[in-house]
Structure formats: C-alpha cells, structure tokens
Scaffold this motif. Sequence first.
Motif, mmCIF file in Angstrom:
data_model
loop_
_atom_site.group_PDB
_atom_site.id
_atom_site.type_symbol
_atom_site.label_atom_id
_atom_site.label_comp_id
_atom_site.label_asym_id
_atom_site.label_seq_id
_atom_site.Cartn_x
_atom_site.Cartn_y
_atom_site.Cartn_z
ATOM 1 N N ALA A 1 16.155 94.668 38.984
ATOM 2 C CA ALA A 1 16.193 93.569 38.116
ATOM 3 C C ALA A 1 16.107 92.081 38.869
ATOM 4 C CB ALA A 1 17.483 93.718 37.387
ATOM 5 N N MET A 2 16.639 92.034 40.093
ATOM 6 C CA MET A 2 16.745 90.834 40.981
ATOM 7 C C MET A 2 15.184 90.435 41.393
ATOM 8 S SD MET A 2 20.190 90.667 42.963
ATOM 9 C CE MET A 2 20.537 92.349 43.435
ATOM 10 N N GLY B 1 19.635 97.429 40.068
ATOM 11 C CA GLY B 1 19.853 96.098 40.595
ATOM 12 C C GLY B 1 18.828 95.350 41.368
ATOM 13 N N LEU C 1 25.546 92.227 36.866
ATOM 14 C CA LEU C 1 24.771 92.917 37.698
ATOM 15 C C LEU C 1 25.516 92.497 39.211
ATOM 16 C CD1 LEU C 1 22.040 94.431 38.164
ATOM 17 C CD2 LEU C 1 21.009 92.483 38.701
ATOM 18 N N TYR D 1 15.697 94.287 29.765
ATOM 19 C CA TYR D 1 16.591 93.591 29.319
ATOM 20 C C TYR D 1 16.255 92.478 28.662
ATOM 21 C CZ TYR D 1 16.910 90.654 33.566
ATOM 22 O OH TYR D 1 16.579 89.749 34.430
ATOM 23 N N LEU D 2 15.170 91.598 29.194
ATOM 24 C CA LEU D 2 14.717 90.240 28.757
ATOM 25 C C LEU D 2 14.263 90.457 27.260
ATOM 26 C CD1 LEU D 2 13.447 88.689 31.939
ATOM 27 C CD2 LEU D 2 15.631 88.357 30.731
ATOM 28 N N ARG D 3 13.826 91.508 26.550
ATOM 29 C CA ARG D 3 13.450 91.585 25.474
ATOM 30 C C ARG D 3 14.546 91.457 24.381
ATOM 31 N NH1 ARG D 3 9.538 95.089 27.996
ATOM 32 N NH2 ARG D 3 10.633 97.040 27.794
ATOM 33 N N GLY D 4 15.756 91.627 24.822
ATOM 34 C CA GLY D 4 16.673 91.486 23.992
ATOM 35 C C GLY D 4 17.206 92.780 23.323
ATOM 36 N N GLY D 5 16.384 93.770 23.309
ATOM 37 C CA GLY D 5 16.668 94.987 22.661
ATOM 38 C C GLY D 5 16.177 95.189 21.311
ATOM 39 N N GLY D 6 15.637 96.544 20.827
ATOM 40 C CA GLY D 6 14.969 96.439 19.610
ATOM 41 C C GLY D 6 13.960 96.174 19.108
ATOM 42 N N GLU D 7 13.328 95.223 20.281
ATOM 43 C CA GLU D 7 12.037 94.629 19.870
ATOM 44 C C GLU D 7 10.951 95.006 20.913
ATOM 45 O OE1 GLU D 7 12.017 90.373 19.890
ATOM 46 O OE2 GLU D 7 13.844 90.628 19.089
ATOM 47 N N PRO E 1 13.855 83.309 33.501
ATOM 48 C CA PRO E 1 15.255 84.115 33.500
ATOM 49 C C PRO E 1 15.381 85.088 34.717
ATOM 50 C CG PRO E 1 13.807 84.322 31.774
ATOM 51 C CD PRO E 1 13.259 83.240 32.442
ATOM 52 N N TYR F 1 16.587 82.105 24.304
ATOM 53 C CA TYR F 1 17.866 83.119 24.223
ATOM 54 C C TYR F 1 17.958 83.816 25.606
ATOM 55 C CZ TYR F 1 18.974 88.015 23.401
ATOM 56 O OH TYR F 1 19.489 89.247 23.311
ATOM 57 N N LEU G 1 21.135 85.188 28.574
ATOM 58 C CA LEU G 1 21.200 86.816 28.727
ATOM 59 C C LEU G 1 21.128 86.909 30.111
ATOM 60 C CD1 LEU G 1 20.976 89.519 27.479
ATOM 61 C CD2 LEU G 1 18.255 88.932 27.515
ATOM 62 N N ALA G 2 20.325 85.921 30.735
ATOM 63 C CA ALA G 2 19.938 86.078 32.289
ATOM 64 C C ALA G 2 21.338 85.855 32.888
ATOM 65 C CB ALA G 2 18.944 85.251 32.672
ATOM 66 N N VAL H 1 8.572 84.253 31.780
ATOM 67 C CA VAL H 1 9.729 85.121 31.912
ATOM 68 C C VAL H 1 10.272 85.029 33.308
ATOM 69 C CG1 VAL H 1 8.331 87.082 32.624
ATOM 70 C CG2 VAL H 1 10.369 87.537 31.194
ATOM 71 N N ILE I 1 16.965 83.074 37.384
ATOM 72 C CA ILE I 1 18.467 83.011 37.012
ATOM 73 C C ILE I 1 19.256 84.276 37.244
ATOM 74 C CG2 ILE I 1 20.035 82.347 35.144
ATOM 75 C CD1 ILE I 1 17.596 80.672 33.756
ATOM 76 N N THR I 2 18.776 85.264 36.835
ATOM 77 C CA THR I 2 19.536 86.560 37.061
ATOM 78 C C THR I 2 19.722 86.632 38.491
ATOM 79 O OG1 THR I 2 18.130 87.440 35.115
ATOM 80 C CG2 THR I 2 19.203 89.087 36.596
#
Lengths: 283, 243, 217
Positions: free
Chosen positions: C203-204, C200, B106, C211-217, C10, B94, B98-99, C7, C13-14
């Motif tokens: 994150a880079m 920014g 961004l 943000y990679l936790r997908g929110g709410g976890e 991603p 997932y 998302l990334a 991790v 990739i970001t």
Amino acid sequence: MVAEGETIWDKLENIDRRILYLLIWIVVLPPLISPIGLPISISPSTVAYYEAIEKLPPGSMVVVSFDFGLSALGELYPIAVATFHHLFSRPVKFAIIATWNEGPIVAKMIIDKLNPEQTYHKVYGEDWIFLGWAPGGEQAMAALGRDIWGTITKDYIYKKPVSQYPIMQHLKSAKDVDILISLETGTPGADEWVRQWWEPYHVPMLVACIGVMAPTVAPYVQAGQCLGLLPGLRAGAEYEKLLGRPELATAAADAISTSHILVLAFVIIGNIGYFAKRRRRME
Amino acid sequence: MSDFTTYFGAFLGVLFTLAVYSFLYRENPWSRLAEHMFIGSAIGYGIAYDLDWMRSQWEGRWSLTSTGVTAFAFALLLGLLWYFRFSRKYFWLYRIPLAIITGTGLGLAFRTVVFAQLLTQVKATAGIQLVGVDAWTAFNNLLSAVMVVCVLLYFTFTVRQTHPVWKPINVFARYTMMAGFGAAYGYTILTRMSLYIGRCQFLLGVPPYAPENKTFFPWIALLILVTLIGYDLYVKSRASAKT
Amino acid sequence: MAWYKRVEIPIIITAICALIQILPYYFTLGASVEDFQATFVNWQMVVGTGATFVGAIAILQLHIPRIMKRRPQWEYSTALVAMFVIMLIFGLPIRELGLGLDNSVFEFLYGNVLTPLSSTMYSIIAFFIASAAYRAFRARSLEATILLVAGSLLLLKNAPIGTAVWPGFGTIGDWLFNVPNMSTQRAILIGGALGAIVLGVRAMTGYERGYLRGGGE
C-alpha cells in the motif's frame, strides 16, 4: 407419515427446519423458568481471570474497555456485571471506555443496576469514572494509549472536562494503567489492544469475550500477552460462582446444557440418517 | 420512569424481539418492520454518537488554541471530501480523506504487528519449556510447537509440495486444523445459544430485565402468531385468485 | 488527466501518513515529533468522523425514492427514515436545547427499540447454526470426523451437564482448546501478520490500490 419411496432414514435426515426451531424454544425456556441448578466446575482460565483482579494491589489503575455492542448482550452483559462487582469490591480505581459506539449503553445499564455510590460507597470521579466512547477503532486505542485526556475530553455522565476529576490526575496515558480488561466481540478487540497497548506500553491484559472469539485469543494467553481469558457465558457462570454472586450467567447455565445437548442430538440424528442411507446404497 | 414509560418500553421491547423471531416462520411484515426499524435507529444512533464526540473534541481540545481552531477547521474541510464518494466527476477528492485514514491506520498497525503478532508468537513457539515441567506439559508444549510449524508449512504456497516429506506434514497439519476448528465450532455454538438464551431471559423478565416483559410475552407472541397465520392465508388466497 | 486527479497523490498521502506513525516508533526523533504524531492521530479521527453521514446518505438514496414513488414496501422505508430522523434529532449534541445522548426520548428509543432489535438480530443465528449442525455436520471423511468429534467434545465441555456427568470432558475440552486450537490459531496469526506486513508495504509503495476505489465499484 412416510411418503411413498421415502424411508424412515430419509425422514430422519430431512426433518422440517421449523420443527427444529420449535424444539430449540422447547428446550431453552423451561430451564430458565425453573432452573435445575446443575453443578458448574471452574476451569483454570476463569481462575486466572479472577486471580488477576483479586491480586491487584490497592490503588491500582484499571481500564475496562467495552469492545462490544448490543449484539453480544446475551453473552457479555452477565460477565461485565460480574467484572464490575469484582472491581467495585476491591480497593482499586478504574475507568470505563468504549471502542464500540453501543458500548456506553451497556456500561450505563450496568452502572444504573449496580448503583456503586450506595452499594459499594465508591465515589464517581475519585474511585471510578465513565469516560465514554472514542471513534476510529484501532486509531482510538492508539490515541488513548498516548493521551487519554486529549482523546476523550469530557466524561460520559456529567460531560465535564476529564481534567477536573481527581482520578484522572493519575490516568493520563496507558503508562498509568496497571491492567486493561477488554470485554470484546471482535474488531476492534484483543488483536488491536495487543498491538496498541501491550506492545508499546506492556500493559497486562485480561479478556472476556464471546465464545466465537475465544479461540483467536488463545495464542495471546499462551504467549503471556493476556493474563486471563473468560470465554463465553459458561465461563461467566464460573466467574459468578467464584465471586459468590449467582446472577444471569448462572441462571442461564441449565439452558446452556439443554441447548447444547439438543445440538449434539441434531448432529447424531443427522449422522444416523446419513450413515443408514449410505449403508443401504452400498448394499 | 413513569409507569406508562416502563410498560410501553417493555411492550416495545417484547414486540420487536418477537417480530425478529417471527422470521423463523418465514419472511413477513413483522420481521420486515423490525429489520427496517433496526437499520433506521442504528444509523441515527451512530451519527448522534459521532457528533457528540466531535463537539466534545472541539470544546475540550481544539477550540482552546488558535492552531487548534485552524487544524479542526481543516479536518472538517477534509471531512467534507468524503461526500464526493457520491460524485463520479469529483470522486478523486474522496480519495484524500480515505488516504489519510488508511495511511494512519496502516502505520499504527504496521509499527507493532511485527513484534506483537509475529515475533512474540514465534518466540512463544520456539521457546517451549521441556525441562522443569511435568511430562504431560512437556509433551503438550512439544506437540504445540510441531503443530504450529506443520500448519504454517501447510500454507506455504511458494514452494511446490511434491517431495514425499510433505505428505505426512500436510496430513498432520490437516488433522490439527480440524481438531482446532472443532474447538472453535464448539465455542460458536456456545455464543449463538448464549445470545438466544439472553433474549429468552429478557422475554421472561429474569432480573435485571423488566418483570413486565413476562406479562407481555405470551400476549404479543399470540398476536404475532395469529397475524402470521392470517397473513399466510391472505397471501395464499391472493395467489390462488391470480391463478 | 489533470495532475491533481492522479491516483499517485492519495498513494503518497497514504505513505506519508503511515510513515508519520512508523518512524517515531523505531527512531528517537525527539518529544516534539512524538507529540505531533499523537496529535495527528487525534486530528485524523476528526477527519474520519466527518464521514459519519456517508452510510446514512447511501441508505437514504435507496429508501427516499422508494417512498416518493410508492414502490413496493415503501411503508417499511417510511418506518426506517422516520426512525432515523427521530433518533438523529433527539440525539443531536445540542444540550442547550435539551437534546443529546442523555435526552429522555433518545434514551427511551435506544433502550426499548435499538437494544431489543440489535441483540435479537444476532441471536437468531442460534436457530440457523443448530439447523446447519443437523443438516451439514457429517462424518464423511476422517478429517470431517475429527472436526465432528472435537466439536462434540467442546459442546460437552461447555455444557455444565457434560462436566457434571464426567469431569473428563472439561479436561479434554481444555486440551483441545489449548493445544490444537491454540496451535492452529497461532499459525493463522503468524500468517496473518506476515500478510499484513506485505500488504502494508504494497500500500505504501503504491502496488496495492484496491482501497482507493472506495469499495463496491
């Protein structure tokens, strides 16, 4: 009735919320049924918005973006209608887009109401076009800025490729746009347009927004990034007055007055109760 | 539109509007129904729009070249990875779409925020006009610049603000912000009242809203009021029967 | 942990996706790079739209079991699911079957169900904000008094009756909006821009991973 140990000041500070709610209904409905017609003075920001559209040279290309959904219908619908009247009455071309997925519903409601073919003799696809919605918010704005044809490939009404319409031969990217009008309630809205269309392409911008958002647009107006701002329904009524077309916003003006005076009265009553109690405590 | 559709549409519109407002009395079956109908219809609507855009993208852009077909298929494949959000085991998949979305968003914001929202605003503050304008405008220009600087300094947490010079700066910044937030409060009231007035115009059938709304408004209001009182009595009687 | 689950992937990739947008903006890398950059934005919009059912699944995960097990308020869940299914089916972009955004049932439902519900849901705040003005808007200190006075003056500026009684309310209101409000908002904007830049970069470079936790976890 004042309960034992409870003073009139306590009462004044603790009126039941449902009585307050009922009062709001009572002050808003009557002026809508029979308006008083209080005079509306016109503020400089409304004049700036009006003038920016009025002074567009013939043949200018305008993009109107619906950056709001049904939630803001009460405040932005009258402004959007007035803006459309203004644009249709001028010899300019314009395209309608939406960055909120409920935006097309509102745009369609307005087009159905105005019937521009008959009222203004404006030809769809030549003088104006309804492009519809693109997903992604700021990403969509960036994509539209670079390539409108590739981001919204078909128009909203007839679902035909946008490349087939004469107006689109003059509208391929943000570079072709003379002015952008953002009707907005939040994100995505003015902040994102400033980043994606003003900064890279220097497209002049007009913003008509709900009152809540108006304070956040003020720095852009002062910095010259936004040419004009219509902040909320009151400004909508001013704009209708300038256009000489009193409609929904004008009809709402008296109710704005009564509701605002009621809120002011609530603030005053609450503070009277608070200060009276504080004085008694100090005594 | 046929007469029936017009009347039925007006009936539903007024019913749901008043069902939402019935929440002002207290939470009740009407408001709960309205809330659930809203969520259901909003999600269905959102998906329909997404799918419509996908189809028009496919037909109008990606299906035209073989590279486009491959790219679109790959995008769809990556799009499917979103659904591993519901799996603990494959959650890492997932993170890939998302990334991509986060990174692009961004990058798009990052590249211009420096100019559009930082340098331009700093320039507009520093480049105040004091000459060639009337005294009042010059005073306001100067005041604005001082206010911006003071509010910015107020939020400078990287320096311990113990020196006496900070005190007047912070006091002035607080007063500035309170006056500014007061203005924002005034506009908040305007918006909230305007949205409510808009609904009242709908209920009263003020043009361009359907005139039929006005006919339904009092009857549906009465229906909701009666059922609310009835429901209240029912809940109270059940509660007293239990005790 | 297998390397492909790490991790860092991603995060890379970001950073790559962000740089695809940033570098051509600052450096002249040629038309082909700029075309690729623009196409990439459109392409990732397709990827993003792929998530369209995520919200629906999350909602259905809550409501379907409630209906199946007849838990309290299952009737409302039935209304939700029914409304969702009807809207979705009639709105499906299969014009060959008469479905889609211009389908008459879909238009009827969004016009007469979604529109009144959505616009009324947000308008109800008017009542709560008026009640809050009465209960909480107190002149307890000098700062609170400034807020209260400025707010009240703006109310009089926005109400046509205010400017009709005394046009000065308009002038004062405009001053409050253009000077203290503009200055405050500008300071917030500048602070926010600095924060966005820092976020920014974090994150880079992988320092920001929330943000990679997908929110709410």
